[in-house]
Write a protein that holds these residues in place. Structure first.
Motif, mmCIF file in Angstrom:
data_model
loop_
_atom_site.group_PDB
_atom_site.id
_atom_site.type_symbol
_atom_site.label_atom_id
_atom_site.label_comp_id
_atom_site.label_asym_id
_atom_site.label_seq_id
_atom_site.Cartn_x
_atom_site.Cartn_y
_atom_site.Cartn_z
ATOM 1 N N ASP A 196 18.330 -68.604 104.227
ATOM 2 C CA ASP A 196 18.662 -67.482 105.088
ATOM 3 C C ASP A 196 18.572 -66.131 104.356
ATOM 4 N N ASN A 198 16.972 -62.601 102.777
ATOM 5 C CA ASN A 198 16.082 -61.583 103.356
ATOM 6 C C ASN A 198 14.619 -61.938 103.141
ATOM 7 N N HIS A 200 13.212 -64.901 103.033
ATOM 8 C CA HIS A 200 12.775 -65.902 104.016
ATOM 9 C C HIS A 200 12.731 -65.318 105.423
ATOM 10 N N ARG A 201 13.701 -64.447 105.742
ATOM 11 C CA ARG A 201 13.689 -63.815 107.071
ATOM 12 C C ARG A 201 12.438 -62.955 107.235
ATOM 13 N N LYS A 202 12.064 -62.249 106.147
ATOM 14 C CA LYS A 202 10.855 -61.418 106.222
ATOM 15 C C LYS A 202 9.622 -62.291 106.423
ATOM 16 N N GLU A 204 9.281 -65.229 107.673
ATOM 17 C CA GLU A 204 9.226 -65.785 109.034
ATOM 18 C C GLU A 204 8.749 -64.701 110.019
ATOM 19 N N SER A 205 9.238 -63.489 109.817
ATOM 20 C CA SER A 205 8.838 -62.380 110.712
ATOM 21 C C SER A 205 7.354 -62.060 110.547
ATOM 22 N N ASN A 275 16.228 -53.627 112.765
ATOM 23 C CA ASN A 275 17.011 -54.722 113.339
ATOM 24 C C ASN A 275 17.205 -54.552 114.840
ATOM 25 N N ARG A 326 13.198 -61.183 112.474
ATOM 26 C CA ARG A 326 14.575 -61.608 112.193
ATOM 27 C C ARG A 326 15.398 -60.393 111.778
ATOM 28 N N ASN A 327 16.711 -60.465 111.983
ATOM 29 C CA ASN A 327 17.614 -59.426 111.484
ATOM 30 C C ASN A 327 17.652 -59.450 109.973
ATOM 31 N N LEU A 328 17.613 -58.294 109.358
ATOM 32 C CA LEU A 328 17.701 -58.217 107.901
ATOM 33 C C LEU A 328 19.110 -57.773 107.518
#
Ligand code: IPD
Length: 335
Positions: A196, A198, A200-202, A204-205, A275, A326-328
């Motif tokens: 989870d 940042n 990985h969130r980036k 995925e985005s 976000n 995704r939210n960062l």
């Protein structure tokens, strides 16, 4: 227009332009030295780590910041100065910009690029009044690109070509944006490898934005391309040019974006938060960018079409991006 006088602001702009030219020359001279023979013996000392192995500072960052700070302090002793290197040495990670006349400076944005002699590095100088970036100057000497803007005076490339580059007329955002857009983003310096994080969130985005329409459970953005310049302020300048349609980024700081935002806004671009608002991302008002938020979304200048104003097409694009990212999490005090 704000309550600073036109004359005062024009004087500040002229000073910032000259400062950007002088500082850019320093950057290029330092880069030239690095290409010379004497460099080999100095290589080990050339950069040191700050927060981690990809957060680096060179002597050039420090020399150029000292030069800029001295020039500003001599000319405008009452103005506040927030620079990347002086800030990094302090203990606070608070957002320090308030209503006072403030200079927000990154002496060398794209430090990693500079270290590798990848041409996307620059000096980035902004002047803020009541927290708003009114003047922005970016000089990328290796590219011979000099961006400048002042509220009410237009945004310019090399002082002769007005931004955005395509302007008669300025094209609307693509009807199916983000499809048809160039999407720019940065990998950033937060490299934690937890599911989870940042990083990985980036990733995925980015994949959501790149995937075919219909892919990613309907979230595929099918953008024309994804670009990372390694300099946030240059990313913003390229959005102001209209060369990038969208820039989405988290993790950089006010000095990485202040000048770029001044230039983007003056060119007619939109800047807001990376976000998506929760729970009403479809209808919530699009908030004005907060400089210290460390999470940014920028859309290029856009003209109108028979069915929409340029602003409507920018806002439509913002909401389409928010659906796919995704939210960062880059919280900080005072922002
Ligand atoms: C960095 C660059 C990079 C961004 C980082 C910044 P620096 O600035 O703007 O594109 O992803 O968050 O810190 O360290 O090269 O001045």
């Amino acid at each position: 227009m704000t309550d600073i006088s036109r004359e005062e602001l024009d004087g500040i702009y002229a000073f910032a332009v000259q400062l950007g030219k002088d500082a850019g020359r320093m950057l290029q001279e330092a880069a030239n030295l690095r290409m010379g023979a004497a460099h080999a013996s100095r290589e080990q000392k050339e950069h040191v780590q700050k927060e981690n192995a990809v957060d680096l500072v060179t002597e050039t960052d420090e020399d150029v910041e000292a030069f800029i700070k001295t020039a500003i302090t001599q000319k405008f002793p009452s103005h506040k100065f927030v620079g990347e290197e002086s800030y990094s040495k302090g203990a606070s990670r608070d957002y320090l910009i308030d209503d006072s006349p403030t200079w927000c400076v990154d002496p060398l944005d794209g430090t990693v690029n500079y270290i590798h002699l990848f041409p996307m590095f620059c000096v980035s100088i902004a002047f803020l009044w009541k927290g708003r970036p009114l003047v922005g100057v970016i000089n990328a000497p290796f590219l011979e690109q000099f961006f400048s803007a002042c509220e009410g005076r237009g945004a310019w490339l090399n002082e002769e070509r007005r931004l955005p580059l395509v302007r008669e007329p300025v094209p609307p955002m693509p009807a199916k944006a983000p499809s048809g857009c160039i999407f720019s983003c940065e990998w950033g310096k937060d490299r934690r490898d937890s599911p989870d994080s940042n990083l990985h969130r980036k990733v995925e985005s980015f994949v959501n934005m790149a995937s075919e329409v219909g892919g990613r459970q309907g979230g595929g953005g099918m953008v024309h391309g994804i670009r990372s310049l390694g300099s946030a302020t240059l990313d913003l300048a390229y959005v102001a040019m209209g060369s990038f349609d969208i820039w989405w980024e988290g993790g950089c700081w006010e000095w990485d974006v202040a000048a770029g935002i001044a230039i983007l806004l003056e060119a007619g671009g939109l800047a807001t938060t990376a976000n998506p608002p929760y729970p009403n991302e479809e209808t919530a008002p699009i908030e004005e960018v907060r400089l210290g938020s460390r999470a940014y979304l920028a859309i290029r200048p856009a003209g109108g079409s028979p069915t929409e104003t340029g602003r409507q097409s920018q806002e439509r694009t913002v909401r389409e991006v928010w659906k796919r990212v995704r939210n960062l999490d880059y919280t900080r005090p005072g922002a």
